[in-house]
Write a protein that holds these residues in place. Structure first.
Motif, PDB file in Angstrom:
ATOM      1  N   THR A   7       0.784  -1.097  -0.149  1.00 40.19           N
ATOM      2  CA  THR A   7      -0.084  -0.046   0.052  1.00 40.19           C
ATOM      3  C   THR A   7       0.821   1.281  -0.041  1.00 40.19           C
ATOM      4  O   THR A   7       1.885   1.395   0.804  1.00 40.19           O
ATOM      5  N   ALA A   8       0.710   2.217  -0.997  1.00 38.03           N
ATOM      6  CA  ALA A   8       1.399   3.369  -0.983  1.00 38.03           C
ATOM      7  C   ALA A   8       0.782   4.637  -0.361  1.00 38.03           C
ATOM      8  O   ALA A   8      -0.506   4.524  -0.729  1.00 38.03           O
ATOM      9  N   PHE A   9       1.559   5.447   0.429  1.00 36.88           N
ATOM     10  CA  PHE A   9       0.803   6.473   0.824  1.00 36.88           C
ATOM     11  C   PHE A   9       1.619   7.687  -0.146  1.00 36.88           C
ATOM     12  O   PHE A   9       2.806   7.758  -0.083  1.00 36.88           O
ATOM     13  N   ILE A  10       0.817   8.335  -0.739  1.00 39.68           N
ATOM     14  CA  ILE A  10       1.574   9.565  -1.546  1.00 39.68           C
ATOM     15  C   ILE A  10       0.884  11.128  -1.350  1.00 39.68           C
ATOM     16  O   ILE A  10      -0.291  10.864  -0.473  1.00 39.68           O
ATOM     17  N   GLY A  11       1.553  11.968  -1.505  1.00 40.26           N
ATOM     18  CA  GLY A  11       0.976  13.306  -1.319  1.00 40.26           C
ATOM     19  C   GLY A  11       2.071  14.261  -1.227  1.00 40.26           C
ATOM     20  O   GLY A  11       3.139  13.956  -0.990  1.00 40.26           O
ATOM     21  N   PRO A  12       1.808  15.337  -1.123  1.00 42.39           N
ATOM     22  CA  PRO A  12       2.802  16.776  -1.176  1.00 42.39           C
ATOM     23  C   PRO A  12       3.348  16.525   0.297  1.00 42.39           C
ATOM     24  O   PRO A  12       2.828  16.000   1.140  1.00 42.39           O
ATOM     25  N   SER A  13       4.704  17.119   0.361  1.00 46.70           N
ATOM     26  CA  SER A  13       5.341  17.246   1.555  1.00 46.70           C
ATOM     27  C   SER A  13       4.389  17.934   2.835  1.00 46.70           C
ATOM     28  O   SER A  13       3.769  18.877   2.412  1.00 46.70           O
ATOM     29  N   GLY A  14       4.435  17.316   3.904  1.00 45.63           N
ATOM     30  CA  GLY A  14       3.666  17.858   5.016  1.00 45.63           C
ATOM     31  C   GLY A  14       2.346  17.584   4.996  1.00 45.63           C
ATOM     32  O   GLY A  14       1.467  18.193   5.756  1.00 45.63           O
ATOM     33  N   CYS A  15       1.692  16.606   4.207  1.00 50.13           N
ATOM     34  CA  CYS A  15       0.387  16.416   4.017  1.00 50.13           C
ATOM     35  C   CYS A  15       0.058  15.241   5.174  1.00 50.13           C
ATOM     36  O   CYS A  15      -0.939  14.826   5.222  1.00 50.13           O
ATOM     37  N   GLY A  16       0.988  14.671   5.810  1.00 47.56           N
ATOM     38  CA  GLY A  16       0.633  13.949   7.305  1.00 47.56           C
ATOM     39  C   GLY A  16       0.858  12.460   6.930  1.00 47.56           C
ATOM     40  O   GLY A  16       0.646  11.628   7.561  1.00 47.56           O
ATOM     41  N   LYS A  17       1.369  12.159   5.603  1.00 52.43           N
ATOM     42  CA  LYS A  17       1.696  10.545   5.159  1.00 52.43           C
ATOM     43  C   LYS A  17       2.584   9.822   6.171  1.00 52.43           C
ATOM     44  O   LYS A  17       2.276   8.840   6.915  1.00 52.43           O
ATOM     45  N   SER A  18       3.708  10.593   6.514  1.00 55.83           N
ATOM     46  CA  SER A  18       4.366   9.886   7.332  1.00 55.83           C
ATOM     47  C   SER A  18       4.057   9.753   8.983  1.00 55.83           C
ATOM     48  O   SER A  18       4.250   8.915   9.564  1.00 55.83           O
ATOM     49  N   THR A  19       3.298  10.743   9.282  1.00 55.13           N
ATOM     50  CA  THR A  19       2.738  11.063  10.704  1.00 55.13           C
ATOM     51  C   THR A  19       1.790   9.703  10.741  1.00 55.13           C
ATOM     52  O   THR A  19       1.689   9.147  11.776  1.00 55.13           O
ATOM     53  N   PHE A  20       0.923   9.694   9.813  1.00 51.71           N
ATOM     54  CA  PHE A  20       0.146   8.583   9.838  1.00 51.71           C
ATOM     55  C   PHE A  20       0.728   7.065   9.857  1.00 51.71           C
ATOM     56  O   PHE A  20       0.217   6.253  10.608  1.00 51.71           O
ATOM     57  N   LEU A  21       1.921   6.948   8.928  1.00 52.91           N
ATOM     58  CA  LEU A  21       2.581   5.695   8.933  1.00 52.91           C
ATOM     59  C   LEU A  21       2.981   5.626  10.248  1.00 52.91           C
ATOM     60  O   LEU A  21       3.088   4.310  10.930  1.00 52.91           O
ATOM     61  N   ARG A  22       3.537   6.492  11.231  1.00 53.34           N
ATOM     62  CA  ARG A  22       4.465   6.425  12.352  1.00 53.34           C
ATOM     63  C   ARG A  22       3.083   6.152  13.470  1.00 53.34           C
ATOM     64  O   ARG A  22       3.643   5.696  14.267  1.00 53.34           O
ATOM     65  N   CYS A  23       1.716   6.406  12.981  1.00 54.94           N
ATOM     66  CA  CYS A  23       0.627   5.767  14.026  1.00 54.94           C
ATOM     67  C   CYS A  23       0.615   4.336  13.969  1.00 54.94           C
ATOM     68  O   CYS A  23       0.159   3.746  15.264  1.00 54.94           O
ATOM     69  N   LEU A  24       1.058   3.813  12.979  1.00 51.51           N
ATOM     70  CA  LEU A  24       0.622   2.351  13.053  1.00 51.51           C
ATOM     71  C   LEU A  24       1.558   1.475  13.678  1.00 51.51           C
ATOM     72  O   LEU A  24       1.031   0.336  13.810  1.00 51.51           O
ATOM     73  N   ASN A  25       2.657   1.979  14.088  1.00 57.17           N
ATOM     74  CA  ASN A  25       3.659   1.224  14.972  1.00 57.17           C
ATOM     75  C   ASN A  25       3.758   1.983  16.207  1.00 57.17           C
ATOM     76  O   ASN A  25       4.600   1.861  17.027  1.00 57.17           O
ATOM     77  N   ARG A  26       2.954   2.983  16.447  1.00 61.12           N
ATOM     78  CA  ARG A  26       3.160   3.812  17.675  1.00 61.12           C
ATOM     79  C   ARG A  26       4.370   4.573  17.883  1.00 61.12           C
ATOM     80  O   ARG A  26       4.853   4.766  19.135  1.00 61.12           O
ATOM     81  N   MET A  27       5.020   4.645  16.505  1.00 55.31           N
ATOM     82  CA  MET A  27       6.376   5.484  16.823  1.00 55.31           C
ATOM     83  C   MET A  27       6.264   6.864  17.362  1.00 55.31           C
ATOM     84  O   MET A  27       6.855   7.635  17.999  1.00 55.31           O
ATOM     85  N   ASN A  28       5.020   7.334  17.082  1.00 55.61           N
ATOM     86  CA  ASN A  28       4.677   8.672  17.555  1.00 55.61           C
ATOM     87  C   ASN A  28       4.724   8.896  19.093  1.00 55.61           C
ATOM     88  O   ASN A  28       4.833  10.005  19.761  1.00 55.61           O
ATOM     89  N   ASP A  29       4.471   7.890  19.871  1.00 63.36           N
ATOM     90  CA  ASP A  29       4.754   7.730  21.049  1.00 63.36           C
ATOM     91  C   ASP A  29       5.787   8.365  21.757  1.00 63.36           C
ATOM     92  O   ASP A  29       6.323   8.983  22.767  1.00 63.36           O
ATOM     93  N   THR A  30       7.214   8.382  20.870  1.00 64.64           N
ATOM     94  CA  THR A  30       8.431   8.868  21.287  1.00 64.64           C
ATOM     95  C   THR A  30       8.524  10.326  21.153  1.00 64.64           C
ATOM     96  O   THR A  30       9.332  11.193  21.641  1.00 64.64           O
ATOM     97  N   ILE A  31       7.456  10.896  20.807  1.00 60.63           N
ATOM     98  CA  ILE A  31       7.330  12.475  20.482  1.00 60.63           C
ATOM     99  C   ILE A  31       6.262  13.035  21.704  1.00 60.63           C
ATOM    100  O   ILE A  31       4.915  12.619  21.410  1.00 60.63           O
TER     101      ILE A  31
END
Lengths: 486, 265
Positions: free
Chosen positions: B46-70
């Motif tokens: 599954t590919a997430f595409i979109g312009p820079s800053g659109c949140g695709k990386s942020t959403f990806l990091r939600c999927l393994n709770r990497m955002n918990d470290t922020i």
């Protein structure tokens, strides 16, 4: 002309050079700086530099070398008869300096002319009381030879000054004229200034290097002197340290070196784990608020003067260790002990280790942490297996820096560990270190040329070599493992 | 350019691996992800595409709770892996990350040997009982990451000494060594040259047989080449989600069309 006035004159000429050079550069292109290779300011600067730098440099070198040169020439004027028994040439030479200074004062206060001074005779008039009248005290009656030497010294140093002043002025004026003449629109004053900046920076770094070299050389010379009076084999291998005022001392370094290493070892045993763990907490676990509060608090420890730590060791830690550990365990009854000094020094070193390690741990890229967390590692696993190995070279550097500090530390040891040189394993015994003995040997009443005093230089050199070795080791470790970073 | 081949790619979206419902992400006061609903199928890229800053990386990091470290990041909504809410209090994020592996934008091998890099995950999770078994796992992962032949003679050389493309494949080998069920890739080829990119893309296609792969990419060609399903993010919203061929040839939202044809982003 005095040095101060001369310097001011040269600087004024340089200032004028800046203004005139700038003007000349502008007028050479009829006021349009776009046609110049360099901005007018650079032309001005180049004139100022060529006016001031060579002249001031010559003055500086002259001022440094003239006393040395004069000293030798005047010393040849003194006959053996001028040097009393039990004195030395150096002492008589210092008399010559005092008398010369006194003659200067006479000329200034009593208005003695140069001819009058030249006519002064040591055997006819009481020069000593005349000198005392202008505030210069001389120990004995002044011998004719000393007075002659003093007169010669005065005359020659005055001539020297005069020549120096003339030379410096000549250089300044020549530099001024020459650099003014070479201002043309094409002249690359900008590049000249760039070269000057490079030279300035090299000069600045040379000061540190040369100072180190100077310290090393002075240590080496005195140490050689010491080894002419005392056998090197005994110094390095004798197991006793027992200096005597009347000679016949045992000056073996081993007990001192043992004390130094023992105290440093205990200090590092305290400082490294505590400092490292504090650093890990601050860098990895502590929140922003805790960090901004705790880090300066830990660093306060580094700002406490070591004498205060020494007091703490003497008054609090020493007696406590004796009453609660040493005596109940039957290990000794001394308040000053290796343990006392080591523990207190360890506390002193905590901020060195923690602060440096904290910076180093923070410098480990966040991507390393992400990589590890992304694989399902916990924080402590990440710290232990990824961050510490990545930060290892820097941490080793921090530890070795702390070790250098520990080896060189004096005050805490004087007050905490005592002054008895002893080879012992018991950490509750009083021992002493190399640094403490350097102090006590140099501040004692013994004659300077005796081995008991000169041994301080040999001790100092050993310490220097030891810490240098540690620093080289630190550099090696850091270089070897640094490539794994990135 | 290779648009013709797109529609031919098989999509075996039989079962759903990850379901996200009504996901919101806030960075402090910034609302970074708004109302994202998405179903990510198993054994699919599954590919997430979109312009820079659109949140695709942020959403990806939600999927393994990497955002918990922020610390300033806050996630609400429901994200479930195999029907189990991963933001449930009973879920240990550390365990979750072993199941949902991650490969980062910049190759980040640890300053350890190649062997130790791959063995890191299995070691901390106690997945092997003997040294021989660990050796086997390491070799297997390196083989699956198409790196074995290049490094088998220098397993104990530092991983940081490899080329960029090799380092990224080492990171992939490291990620699959914990036997994850999902592999998240955050722009895995953005720091690589075209040849290394081609190797990694080929690898991604092979990994699809074992894992559900989610890849964030800036390159639309890459999304078209490697993925079967594509999600287009814009300003924190999931604008469109569907089969890759469909998104690229016949987007239903005008924003998707403008992005794909190069008018926004």
């Amino acid at each position: 002309m005095s040095v101060g006035v001369l310097t001011l004159g040269i600087l004024a000429l340089a200032g004028a050079g800046f203004v005139l050079g700038r003007k000349r550069a502008l007028s050479s292109v009829s006021g349009d700086p776009r046609n110049l290779h360099s901005l007018p300011g650079y032309h001005g600067q180049s004139v100022a530099l060529f006016t001031a730098i060579p002249a001031l440099l010559v003055m500086l070198i002259w001022l440094l070398l003239q006393p040395l040169f004069l000293e030798q020439r005047i010393a040849t004027l003194l006959t053996p008869a001028d040097i009393p028994d039990g004195s030395s040439q150096a002492l008589v030479m210092s008399d010559v300096h005092r008398v010369a200074a006194g003659l200067d004062a006479l000329a200034a206060k009593d208005g003695l002319s140069e001819q009058d001074i030249d006519l002064l005779r040591a055997d006819l008039s009481d020069i000593r009381s005349r000198l005392a009248g202008v505030g210069v005290a001389v120990g004995d009656a002044i011998k004719p030879g000393v007075l002659t030497a003093a007169k010669a010294y005065r005359l020659q140093s005055a001539t020297g000054r005069l020549v120096m002043g003339a030379l410096a002025l000549l250089l300044a004026v020549t530099g001024f004229g020459w650099s003014m003449r070479r201002i043309t629109p094409e002249f690359r004053a900008r590049n000249v200034f760039e070269r000057f900046v490079v030279a300035l920076l090299i000069g600045a770094s040379m000061v540190a290097v040369l100072t180190t070299l100077g310290i090393l050389l002075s240590l080496v010379f005195e140490t050689r002197h010491f080894f002419q009076l005392y056998p090197a084999r005994d110094f390095f291998f004798s197991l006793t340290w027992n200096p005597q005022f009347r000679g016949g001392s045992d000056l073996g370094i081993i007990p001192l070196l043992w004390g130094t290493l023992y105290v440093s070892f205990i200090a590092l045993l305290v400082a490294v784990p505590l400092g490292l763990m504090a650093a890990i907490y601050l860098a990895e676990y502590a929140g922003k608020k805790t960090r901004t509060l705790a880090k300066p608090l830990i660093e306060v420890l580094a700002g406490i003067p070591t004498i205060v730590y020494g007091l703490f060791a003497l008054i609090t830690v020493g007696p406590a260790l004796r009453d609660w550990f040493a005596q109940p365990l039957g290990l000794g009854s001394s308040a000053s002990s290796v343990m006392t000094a080591g523990l207190v020094m360890g506390v002193m070193l905590i901020p060195f280790v923690s602060s440096l390690s904290d910076d180093i741990i923070n410098a480990v890229p966040q991507s390393m942490r992400d990589g590890s967390y992304g694989l399902g590692a916990t924080k402590s696993e990440t710290v232990k297996q990824v961050i510490l190995p990545a930060a290892l070279p820097g941490i080793v550097g921090a530890v070795l820096l702390a070790a250098s500090r520990a080896i060189g530390e004096t005050m805490i040891v004087v007050m905490g560990a005592g002054a008895a040189a002893r080879l012992d394993l018991n950490p509750f015994e009083a021992m002493t270190t190399v640094t403490v003995k350097i102090v006590s040997q140099l501040t004692g009443d013994t004659e300077f040329a005796s081995p008991e005093t000169l041994v301080a230089f040999a001790l100092g050199l050993t310490l220097f070599v030891l810490t240098l070795g540690l620093n080289v080791l630190a550099l090696y470790v850091v270089r070897k493992y640094r490539e794994q970073y990135e | 350019m290779n648009d013709m081949t797109l529609t031919e790619k098989p999509v075996n979206a039989s079962d759903i691996k990850i379901t996200a419902r009504n996901v919101q992400v806030y960075y402090g006061t910034t609302h970074a992800i708004k109302d994202v609903d998405v179903d990510i199928p198993d054994r699919t890229v599954t590919a997430f595409i979109g312009p820079s800053g659109c949140g695709k990386s942020t959403f990806l990091r939600c999927l393994n709770r990497m955002n918990d470290t922020i610390s300033i990041c806050r996630v609400t909504g429901n994200i479930a892996l195999d029907g189990q809410d991963i933001y449930d209090k009973r879920v240990d994020p550390v365990q979750l990350r072993a199941k949902v592996g991650m490969v980062f934008q910049k190759p980040n091998p640890f300053p350890k040997s190649i062997y130790d890099n791959v063995a890191y995950g299995p070691k901390i999770h106690g997945m092997t009982r003997s040294r021989a078994e660990l050796d086997e796992v390491v070799e297997g992962c390196l083989r699956r990451a198409a790196l074995w032949n290049e490094v088998k003679d220098r397993l104990h050389a530092p991983g940081t000494g490899l080329s960029g493309g090799q380092q990224q494949r080492l990171c992939i080998a490291r990620a699959i060594a914990t036997s994850p069920e999902v592999l998240l890739m955050d722009e895995p080829c953005s720091a690589l040259d075209p040849i290394a990119t081609a190797q990694v893309e080929e690898l991604i296609d092979e990994l699809r047989s074992q894992f559900s792969v989610v890849i964030v990419t800036h390159s639309m060609q890459q999304a078209a080449r490697v993925s079967q399903r594509t999600a287009f993010f814009h300003l924190g919203n999931l604008v469109e989600y569907g089969e890759t061929g469909h998104i690229f040839t016949n987007p239903s939202d005008p924003r998707t069309e403008s992005y794909i044809t190069g008018r926004i982003g």
